[in-house]
Design a protein around this motif. Structure first.
Motif, PDB file in Angstrom:
ATOM      1  N   GLN A 126       0.835  -1.199   0.000  1.00 58.23           N
ATOM      2  CA  GLN A 126       0.000   0.000   0.000  1.00 58.23           C
ATOM      3  C   GLN A 126       0.871   1.250   0.000  1.00 58.23           C
ATOM      4  N   ILE A 127       1.901   1.247   0.814  1.00 53.23           N
ATOM      5  CA  ILE A 127       2.804   2.399   0.876  1.00 53.23           C
ATOM      6  C   ILE A 127       3.483   2.596  -0.466  1.00 53.23           C
ATOM      7  N   ARG A 128       3.946   1.511  -1.053  1.00 52.87           N
ATOM      8  CA  ARG A 128       4.623   1.588  -2.351  1.00 52.87           C
ATOM      9  C   ARG A 128       3.673   2.105  -3.432  1.00 52.87           C
ATOM     10  N   ALA A 129       2.436   1.621  -3.447  1.00 51.03           N
ATOM     11  CA  ALA A 129       1.454   2.080  -4.438  1.00 51.03           C
ATOM     12  C   ALA A 129       1.171   3.567  -4.247  1.00 51.03           C
ATOM     13  N   GLN A 130       1.078   4.005  -3.001  1.00 53.22           N
ATOM     14  CA  GLN A 130       0.835   5.425  -2.751  1.00 53.22           C
ATOM     15  C   GLN A 130       1.990   6.289  -3.268  1.00 53.22           C
ATOM     16  N   GLU A 131       3.204   5.802  -3.121  1.00 47.50           N
ATOM     17  CA  GLU A 131       4.357   6.563  -3.624  1.00 47.50           C
ATOM     18  C   GLU A 131       4.306   6.680  -5.150  1.00 47.50           C
ATOM     19  N   TRP A 132       3.945   5.605  -5.824  1.00 44.29           N
ATOM     20  CA  TRP A 132       3.836   5.666  -7.289  1.00 44.29           C
ATOM     21  C   TRP A 132       2.695   6.592  -7.703  1.00 44.29           C
ATOM     22  N   MET A 133       1.590   6.566  -6.940  1.00 40.12           N
ATOM     23  CA  MET A 133       0.476   7.468  -7.275  1.00 40.12           C
ATOM     24  C   MET A 133       0.887   8.923  -7.097  1.00 40.12           C
ATOM     25  N   LYS A 134       1.668   9.212  -6.051  1.00 39.74           N
ATOM     26  CA  LYS A 134       2.156  10.576  -5.845  1.00 39.74           C
ATOM     27  C   LYS A 134       3.022  11.008  -7.021  1.00 39.74           C
ATOM     28  N   LEU A 135       3.888  10.107  -7.469  1.00 40.82           N
ATOM     29  CA  LEU A 135       4.758  10.435  -8.593  1.00 40.82           C
ATOM     30  C   LEU A 135       3.934  10.722  -9.843  1.00 40.82           C
ATOM     31  N   LEU A 136       2.963   9.896 -10.105  1.00 38.65           N
ATOM     32  CA  LEU A 136       2.151  10.083 -11.308  1.00 38.65           C
ATOM     33  C   LEU A 136       1.246  11.314 -11.191  1.00 38.65           C
ATOM     34  N   ARG A 137       0.758  11.590 -10.020  1.00 41.79           N
ATOM     35  CA  ARG A 137      -0.135  12.727  -9.825  1.00 41.79           C
ATOM     36  C   ARG A 137       0.619  14.045  -9.841  1.00 41.79           C
ATOM     37  N   SER A 138       1.854  14.021  -9.411  1.00 42.83           N
ATOM     38  CA  SER A 138       2.576  15.256  -9.128  1.00 42.83           C
ATOM     39  C   SER A 138       2.771  16.149 -10.334  1.00 42.83           C
ATOM     40  N   VAL A 139       2.704  15.635 -11.520  1.00 38.73           N
ATOM     41  CA  VAL A 139       2.927  16.483 -12.700  1.00 38.73           C
ATOM     42  C   VAL A 139       1.730  16.467 -13.631  1.00 38.73           C
ATOM     43  N   SER A 140       0.556  16.348 -13.084  1.00 40.96           N
ATOM     44  CA  SER A 140      -0.645  16.380 -13.911  1.00 40.96           C
ATOM     45  C   SER A 140      -1.074  17.827 -14.119  1.00 40.96           C
ATOM     46  N   GLY A 141      -0.182  18.634 -14.680  1.00 41.05           N
ATOM     47  CA  GLY A 141      -0.453  20.059 -14.841  1.00 41.05           C
ATOM     48  C   GLY A 141      -1.196  20.400 -16.109  1.00 41.05           C
ATOM     49  N   GLY A 142      -1.331  19.495 -17.007  1.00 43.10           N
ATOM     50  CA  GLY A 142      -2.052  19.775 -18.243  1.00 43.10           C
ATOM     51  C   GLY A 142      -1.224  19.430 -19.454  1.00 43.10           C
ATOM     52  N   PRO A 143      -1.883  19.282 -20.598  1.00 45.82           N
ATOM     53  CA  PRO A 143      -1.178  18.869 -21.805  1.00 45.82           C
ATOM     54  C   PRO A 143      -0.291  19.952 -22.389  1.00 45.82           C
ATOM     55  N   ASP A 144      -0.451  21.200 -21.953  1.00 44.38           N
ATOM     56  CA  ASP A 144       0.345  22.285 -22.524  1.00 44.38           C
ATOM     57  C   ASP A 144       1.709  22.441 -21.875  1.00 44.38           C
ATOM     58  N   LEU A 145       2.015  21.681 -20.818  1.00 48.63           N
ATOM     59  CA  LEU A 145       3.328  21.765 -20.182  1.00 48.63           C
ATOM     60  C   LEU A 145       4.369  21.034 -21.027  1.00 48.63           C
ATOM     61  N   SER A 146       5.531  21.655 -21.146  1.00 52.76           N
ATOM     62  CA  SER A 146       6.617  20.988 -21.861  1.00 52.76           C
ATOM     63  C   SER A 146       7.235  19.923 -20.956  1.00 52.76           C
ATOM     64  N   VAL A 147       8.070  19.094 -21.533  1.00 51.56           N
ATOM     65  CA  VAL A 147       8.737  18.061 -20.747  1.00 51.56           C
ATOM     66  C   VAL A 147       9.598  18.707 -19.671  1.00 51.56           C
ATOM     67  N   ALA A 148      10.260  19.797 -19.992  1.00 50.28           N
ATOM     68  CA  ALA A 148      11.093  20.488 -19.012  1.00 50.28           C
ATOM     69  C   ALA A 148      10.241  21.036 -17.866  1.00 50.28           C
ATOM     70  N   ASP A 149       9.069  21.621 -18.214  1.00 53.78           N
ATOM     71  CA  ASP A 149       8.185  22.131 -17.170  1.00 53.78           C
ATOM     72  C   ASP A 149       7.659  20.994 -16.293  1.00 53.78           C
ATOM     73  N   GLN A 150       7.338  19.865 -16.924  1.00 52.81           N
ATOM     74  CA  GLN A 150       6.851  18.719 -16.162  1.00 52.81           C
ATOM     75  C   GLN A 150       7.940  18.184 -15.230  1.00 52.81           C
ATOM     76  N   ALA A 151       9.189  18.132 -15.730  1.00 55.99           N
ATOM     77  CA  ALA A 151      10.298  17.668 -14.893  1.00 55.99           C
ATOM     78  C   ALA A 151      10.516  18.632 -13.731  1.00 55.99           C
ATOM     79  N   ALA A 152      10.427  19.937 -13.999  1.00 57.18           N
ATOM     80  CA  ALA A 152      10.589  20.926 -12.940  1.00 57.18           C
ATOM     81  C   ALA A 152       9.477  20.775 -11.904  1.00 57.18           C
TER      82      ALA A 152
END
Length: 166
Positions: A126-152
């Motif tokens: 459960q802890i591991r799944a939550q960490e992966w969900m945080k990683l995936l959620r953390s850059v859901s800023g929209g399709p207009d973000l560049s790869v550099a913006d998403q990495a930042a």
């Protein structure tokens, strides 16, 4: 031969040695009674322990298949929920496919952990799944973000917040 035996008079009362040499006073009889009781108890305990081991061995079949996670099974409720949530992600965070695949595998293990008698896996998975969900959620800023913006954005989120800017 062995060492010479002490005369009975030199042995203390209340000992098994003196009882075995013929003294039948109450303290010597009590010492012998305790010895016999302890011996019987330990023999009884050994017999009980042996019976328990034999009974356990009968129940365990060493050739029985060990339950494992069934990778070909239909997705369980947790995995189905994860798949639905992954479809709602906006943007393309780094390692999205890899993180998504690992998250789905974690969900499959969580769905089947009780069936394979591995409840010890639940909390760490459960802890591991939550960490992966945080990683995936953390850059859901929209399709207009560049790869550099998403990495930042990912680095900022991993650092624990808004990076000090408001």
């Amino acid at each position: 031969m062995g060492r010479p035996r002490k005369p009975i008079e030199e042995l203390e009362h209340g000992t098994v040695a003196r009882y075995r040499r013929g003294c039948k006073c109450e303290p010597c009889r009590a010492a012998n009674r305790d010895r016999v009781r302890d011996h019987r108890w330990s023999a009884s305990a050994r017999t009980t322990e042996r019976a328990n081991v034999e009974q356990l061995a009968v129940r365990l079949d060493p050739e029985a298949p060990v339950p494992t996670i069934d990778m070909s099974a239909e997705p369980g409720p947790i995995e189905r929920a994860i798949v639905d949530d992954l479809g709602d992600l906006i943007g393309s965070p780094p390692w999205k496919r890899t993180a998504s695949a690992i998250l789905r595998l974690d969900a499959r293990v969580l769905d089947q952990a009780a069936g394979v008698d591995r409840l010890d896996l639940l909390s760490p998975m459960q802890i591991r799944a939550q960490e992966w969900m945080k990683l995936l959620r953390s850059v859901s800023g929209g399709p207009d973000l560049s790869v550099a913006d998403q990495a930042a954005q990912l680095l900022k989120d991993l650092a624990g917040g808004d990076g000090g800017s408001e």
